[in-house]
Design a protein around this motif. Structure first.
Motif, short mmCIF file in Angstrom:
data_model
loop_
_atom_site.label_atom_id
_atom_site.label_comp_id
_atom_site.label_asym_id
_atom_site.label_seq_id
_atom_site.Cartn_x
_atom_site.Cartn_y
_atom_site.Cartn_z
N ASP A 1 50.49 41.19 42.47
CA ASP A 1 51.49 42.26 42.43
C ASP A 1 51.50 43.03 43.75
O ASP A 1 50.50 43.06 44.47
N ILE A 2 52.63 43.67 44.00
CA ILE A 2 52.69 44.58 45.15
C ILE A 2 53.03 45.96 44.62
O ILE A 2 54.05 46.14 43.93
N ILE A 3 52.16 46.90 44.88
CA ILE A 3 52.38 48.26 44.39
C ILE A 3 52.62 49.16 45.59
O ILE A 3 51.75 49.30 46.45
N LEU A 4 53.81 49.74 45.66
CA LEU A 4 54.17 50.55 46.82
C LEU A 4 53.87 52.03 46.58
O LEU A 4 53.89 52.51 45.44
N GLU A 5 53.61 52.73 47.67
CA GLU A 5 53.27 54.16 47.59
C GLU A 5 54.52 55.03 47.66
O GLU A 5 55.26 54.95 48.64
N PRO A 6 54.76 55.83 46.67
CA PRO A 6 55.93 56.70 46.71
C PRO A 6 55.72 57.87 47.67
O PRO A 6 54.59 58.22 48.01
N ASN A 7 56.85 58.45 48.05
CA ASN A 7 56.79 59.50 49.05
C ASN A 7 57.78 60.59 48.63
O ASN A 7 58.91 60.28 48.25
N LEU A 8 57.35 61.84 48.65
CA LEU A 8 58.25 62.92 48.20
C LEU A 8 59.08 63.44 49.37
O LEU A 8 58.54 63.83 50.40
N VAL A 9 60.39 63.44 49.19
CA VAL A 9 61.28 63.96 50.22
C VAL A 9 61.78 65.32 49.74
O VAL A 9 62.34 65.44 48.64
N ILE A 10 61.53 66.36 50.54
CA ILE A 10 61.89 67.70 50.10
C ILE A 10 63.32 68.05 50.52
O ILE A 10 63.65 68.02 51.70
N GLY A 11 64.15 68.33 49.53
CA GLY A 11 65.54 68.66 49.79
C GLY A 11 65.79 70.14 49.57
O GLY A 11 64.94 70.98 49.89
#
Ligand code: RIB
Length: 284
Positions: free
Chosen positions: A270-280
Motif C-alpha cells: 500500500d501507499i499511504i500519503l501524508e495529508p497537509n492542512l492548508v489554512i484558508g
C-alpha cells in the motif's frame, strides 16, 4: 496490444464524478494512462454499491487489462471486493482513496487518522474547545479514521467528546446543508470539521442563512482542498489530498503489475500519503 492478448483498456470507477476531487482524479488518471497508451473507461457509481457491482461486471465483460476503483460510500462493499478477487483470471486492481480492510489489492490513500488529528489540533491551537464533526460516517472507513484522529487530539487536551456534535454522512453539498442544523441547533460548537469541501460549503451556506458568520461565529474546515479554493474569495481551510499524486501512484502501480507481471513485493504494498492542512479564510 492484441498480440499480447491485451485490450489496452483500463476501467476506472469513481463514486461521484460531480465532486471536483474525483473529477480531478479521473482527469489525471486518464491523462497518465494515455501516455502509457491505454484507454480509460470511466464509470460513476453515484456512491451506490448496487451500481458499482453492475459496473464491475461490465468492466470484466469488456476485458479491461486493469482496474482502479474508488469504492462507494456503502458498508457492504466487501461483496464487490469478493467479486474481483474470486474471478478466475484476476484483474490487476488498485484501490484508491477509500481504504478497505482485508483486501489483497494494493491501495493508495491518505492517512485519514492523521488528517482528523491535525485538523483538531489546529482548531484547539487557535482557541477552540467545542469542535463538531460533520461526516464522521460509519460506512466510510476514511471517516472512521478521521474520527479516531479527532478523538485522539481531544483526549490529549483533556477535552470531553460530545456525541451531539457529531453527525454522520456528509459528502455532498446537500448533506452539509441539510445536516447543519443537527449541529447548529445546540448553539454550542464554535468550529466544525467537515467530511469534504462540498459538505463544508453546504454547511456554511446553511449557517449563514440562520445568522452565523464564518469564521467569526463558527470556524469551518473541509477535506480535499479542491481547486475551487484557489479562486474563491473565501477559501476554505482544508486538508489537502492531492489528486494528481493519488493518480500517479495508482497508475504506476497498476502499469507495473500489468506490464511487468512482477512478483516484486513492492508492487503489491500500500501507499499511504501524508495529508497537509492548508489554512484558508474560514477559520479563526
Ligand atoms: O470528497 C470525498 C471524500 O470522500 C474525500 O475526502 C475522500 O477522501 C473520500 O473519503
Amino acid at each position: 496490444s492484441l498480440a499480447k492478448n491485451q485490450t489496452n483498456m483500463i476501467g476506472l470507477i469513481v463514486p461521484n464524478i460531480e465532486n471536483p476531487f474525483f473529477a480531478s482524479i479521473a482527469t489525471s488518471i486518464e491523462s497518465l494512462l494515455t501516455e502509457y497508451n491505454y484507454i480509460t473507461i470511466i464509470m460513476n457509481s453515484n456512491d451506490s454499491h448496487h451500481s458499482e457491482k453492475k459496473m464491475l461486471e461490465k468492466m470484466t465483460a469488456l476485458n479491461v487489462d486493469g482496474l482502479i476503483i474508488v469504492y462507494s460510500n456503502e458498508f457492504f462493499f466487501t461483496h464487490s471486493v469478493d467479486y474481483i478477487q474470486k474471478k478466475k483470471r484476476a484483474i490487476p486492481t488498485i484501490l484508491l482513496d477509500r481504504y478497505i480492510e482485508d483486501v489483497e489489492s494494493p491501495q493508495v490513500y491518505y492517512n485519514n487518522e492523521l488528517s482528523g488529528y491535525i485538523t483538531t489540533k489546529f482548531l484547539i491551537s487557535i482557541g477552540h474547545q467545542n469542535i463538531g464533526m460533520l461526516g464522521a460516517n460509519e460506512t466510510l472507513i476514511n471517516s472512521r479514521h478521521r474520527y479516531k484522529g479527532y478523538k485522539k487530539a481531544l483526549k490529549e487536551h483533556n477535552i470531553a467528546i460530545n456525541e451531539d456534535w457529531y453527525v454522520e454522512t456528509a459528502i455532498t453539498f446537500e448533506d452539509g446543508y441539510n445536516k447543519a442544523d443537527q449541529i447548529l441547533r445546540h448553539g454550542e460548537v464554535t468550529s466544525v470539521i467537515c467530511g469534504n469541501d462540498l459538505s463544508a460549503l453546504g454547511f456554511m451556506r446553511r449557517a449563514e442563512e440562520i445568522g452565523c458568520r464564518i469564521p467569526d461565529d463558527i470556524s469551518v474546515v473541509g477535506h480535499d482542498n479542491i481547486e475551487l479554493n484557489r479562486y474563491s474569495s473565501k477559501p476554505l481551510t482544508s486538508i489537502e489530498q492531492n489528486p494528481r499524486k493519488l493518480a500517479e501512484y495508482a497508475v504506476n502501480k497498476l502499469i507495473n503489475q500489468i506490464e511487468h507481471k512482477s512478483t516484486n513485493h513492492s508492487f503489491y504494498s500500500d501507499i499511504i500519503l501524508e495529508p497537509n492542512l492548508v489554512i484558508g479564510k474560514t477559520t479563526k
